[in-house]
Design a protein around this motif. Sequence first.
Motif, mmCIF file in Angstrom:
data_model
loop_
_atom_site.group_PDB
_atom_site.id
_atom_site.type_symbol
_atom_site.label_atom_id
_atom_site.label_comp_id
_atom_site.label_asym_id
_atom_site.label_seq_id
_atom_site.Cartn_x
_atom_site.Cartn_y
_atom_site.Cartn_z
ATOM 1 N N LEU A 57 79.289 -9.326 40.034
ATOM 2 C CA LEU A 57 79.083 -9.803 38.672
ATOM 3 C C LEU A 57 79.576 -11.330 38.585
ATOM 4 C CD1 LEU A 57 79.677 -7.106 36.099
ATOM 5 C CD2 LEU A 57 77.516 -7.539 37.412
ATOM 6 N N THR A 58 78.997 -12.335 38.246
ATOM 7 C CA THR A 58 79.243 -13.637 37.999
ATOM 8 C C THR A 58 79.757 -13.974 36.602
ATOM 9 O OG1 THR A 58 78.125 -14.456 39.901
ATOM 10 C CG2 THR A 58 78.916 -16.077 38.218
ATOM 11 N N VAL A 59 81.056 -14.066 36.104
ATOM 12 C CA VAL A 59 81.467 -14.051 34.880
ATOM 13 C C VAL A 59 81.968 -15.558 34.445
ATOM 14 C CG1 VAL A 59 82.873 -12.964 33.124
ATOM 15 C CG2 VAL A 59 82.063 -11.714 34.887
ATOM 16 N N ARG A 60 81.629 -15.847 33.359
ATOM 17 C CA ARG A 60 81.782 -17.172 32.910
ATOM 18 C C ARG A 60 82.332 -17.205 31.292
ATOM 19 N NH1 ARG A 60 81.816 -18.285 37.265
ATOM 20 N NH2 ARG A 60 80.508 -19.761 38.628
ATOM 21 N N ALA A 75 88.342 -21.939 33.314
ATOM 22 C CA ALA A 75 88.010 -21.853 34.793
ATOM 23 C C ALA A 75 89.056 -21.006 35.450
ATOM 24 C CB ALA A 75 88.275 -23.146 35.500
ATOM 25 N N GLY A 76 90.419 -20.930 34.852
ATOM 26 C CA GLY A 76 91.455 -19.802 35.556
ATOM 27 C C GLY A 76 90.841 -18.454 35.467
ATOM 28 N N ILE A 77 90.085 -17.929 34.754
ATOM 29 C CA ILE A 77 89.503 -16.698 34.718
ATOM 30 C C ILE A 77 88.327 -16.449 35.023
ATOM 31 C CG2 ILE A 77 91.390 -16.022 33.163
ATOM 32 C CD1 ILE A 77 89.421 -15.920 30.852
ATOM 33 N N SER A 78 87.359 -17.495 34.993
ATOM 34 C CA SER A 78 85.845 -17.244 35.278
ATOM 35 C C SER A 78 85.828 -17.082 36.716
ATOM 36 C CB SER A 78 85.140 -18.320 34.868
ATOM 37 O OG SER A 78 85.367 -18.576 33.447
ATOM 38 N N GLY A 79 84.835 -16.307 36.987
ATOM 39 C CA GLY A 79 84.665 -16.148 38.823
ATOM 40 C C GLY A 79 84.022 -14.851 38.670
ATOM 41 N N THR A 80 83.919 -14.394 40.303
ATOM 42 C CA THR A 80 83.121 -13.029 40.541
ATOM 43 C C THR A 80 84.061 -12.142 40.361
ATOM 44 O OG1 THR A 80 81.790 -14.664 41.790
ATOM 45 C CG2 THR A 80 81.756 -12.298 42.437
ATOM 46 N N PRO A 92 91.020 -10.776 34.025
ATOM 47 C CA PRO A 92 92.085 -11.375 33.672
ATOM 48 C C PRO A 92 91.914 -11.233 32.017
ATOM 49 C CG PRO A 92 91.472 -12.538 35.355
ATOM 50 C CD PRO A 92 90.101 -11.543 35.199
ATOM 51 N N MET A 93 93.156 -10.835 31.453
ATOM 52 C CA MET A 93 93.242 -10.969 29.948
ATOM 53 C C MET A 93 92.633 -9.869 29.320
ATOM 54 S SD MET A 93 93.301 -14.950 29.123
ATOM 55 C CE MET A 93 93.544 -14.823 27.251
ATOM 56 N N ALA A 94 91.670 -9.292 29.982
ATOM 57 C CA ALA A 94 90.814 -8.213 29.079
ATOM 58 C C ALA A 94 90.981 -6.796 29.654
ATOM 59 C CB ALA A 94 89.335 -8.523 29.576
ATOM 60 N N GLY A 95 91.612 -6.684 31.278
ATOM 61 C CA GLY A 95 91.722 -5.365 31.498
ATOM 62 C C GLY A 95 90.485 -4.764 32.206
ATOM 63 N N ARG A 96 90.455 -3.397 31.978
ATOM 64 C CA ARG A 96 89.214 -2.847 32.315
ATOM 65 C C ARG A 96 88.096 -2.804 31.591
ATOM 66 N NH1 ARG A 96 89.666 2.368 32.893
ATOM 67 N NH2 ARG A 96 88.558 2.764 35.002
ATOM 68 N N ILE A 97 86.916 -3.235 32.077
ATOM 69 C CA ILE A 97 85.733 -3.291 31.532
ATOM 70 C C ILE A 97 84.805 -2.425 31.945
ATOM 71 C CG2 ILE A 97 84.026 -4.988 30.425
ATOM 72 C CD1 ILE A 97 86.582 -5.530 29.388
#
Length: 407
Positions: A57-60, A75-80, A92-97
């Motif tokens: 998944l690509t998450v922004r 940008a520090g947490i966005s990514g794949t 990051p910052m959200a845990g298990r989704i």
Amino acid sequence: MIKPASTLRFCSVGLVAALAAHSTDAQTQLAAVPDTTVQIVGTKSAPDARIGVGDSLTVRAGLWDAVTASYTEWAGISGTVQVQPDGYFMFPMAGRIPAAGRDPADVADALAEALHSSSGSASAPSVSVEIGARPPVTVSGHVMTPGDIVYRPGLTVRQAVAMAGGVFRTMPDGEFGLFAREARTREGLLRVDLRIARLEAELDEATDFTAPANLGTRSDLVAIERQIMQARAETLADRTKSIDTLIDVLNQVADGLVRQSDLIAADIARAEEDAARRQDLLDRGLARANDLSSAEARLSGLRLREIDLTTQRLTLEQDLSKARERRDALRQDMKLEILNDLSAARDRRRDLELEETLVSASRLDSQSGPVSLRTSRVSADDPTPRAVQPETPLNPGDTLIVATAND
């Protein structure tokens, strides 16, 4: 995709901002506009486009500033990220989704809510979730090229079998020899192509040849042909060695005769001058007749020597010509031998091409009958093989097992 409600609120912000540019009471008007949250999320998808285990998944993630109408990405947490076997992914910052079996838009909502809670920001962040790479479908059993194929939405059993090269059709009993004949024919074509390349190089008197491109990694065949080429060159060298040695000796003798002829010519010129001088002295009564006779005798001897050297040179030229003709004849015989071998190799290639055509036709005839297949699928959430039909859609990560009715 922008949610409808958020879109309306975003348009309101844009309108108020435009009016504020021409009003002295802009700050008061903006303060009256409620906080706006813009969610950039995945669209509602068809069932086969829902997120599955193993999907990338690509998450922004970021924040939308309604006042400046600008978006700042985190940008520090966005990514794949990748969905794990338990159906969750870590962010990051959200845990298990939770993600498996859900629509990208729903996952984006859940992630935005989790980030809003953990970040403590005044407004919820904007989040987008897109499905990237998906686990391949594995096709095994009676197909030409078993292995993994790239999954695409709507992939069916029939399409997966076709992408795996189609059904591997076994031959009736007693006809397996066709495969062996075909293999032997192809091996023969490789060998004869290599032989033709070597013979053509030998015909051009080259010291090496270039192997055909279709030879692949058959360096063993190349080595054999190079040994044959070297042996033929050594045979020709042995046949012409004695003649080459004779030609070298005759050339050396010819060079010596040329040098002697040059010396004799110089001596004759001096003897002629001496005889002329003595004749002049005799005519004036200043010399004796015996002196003139001696000079003329020496001149005659030199001229006889010159004639002898000329005769030797002519004889030597004849010997050299015969030696060269013998050497050329040996080389011509070798070329005729190469031409005969080349003609035979080309004839052999035509025979092998015909054999290959006949074998291929026979194999196709033996495979032309209908094949009854049994296909079953093993999915990520159900390890038990289940029978499927040709038009059954497949999911990412499925394993398709193809078998014939006789298996």
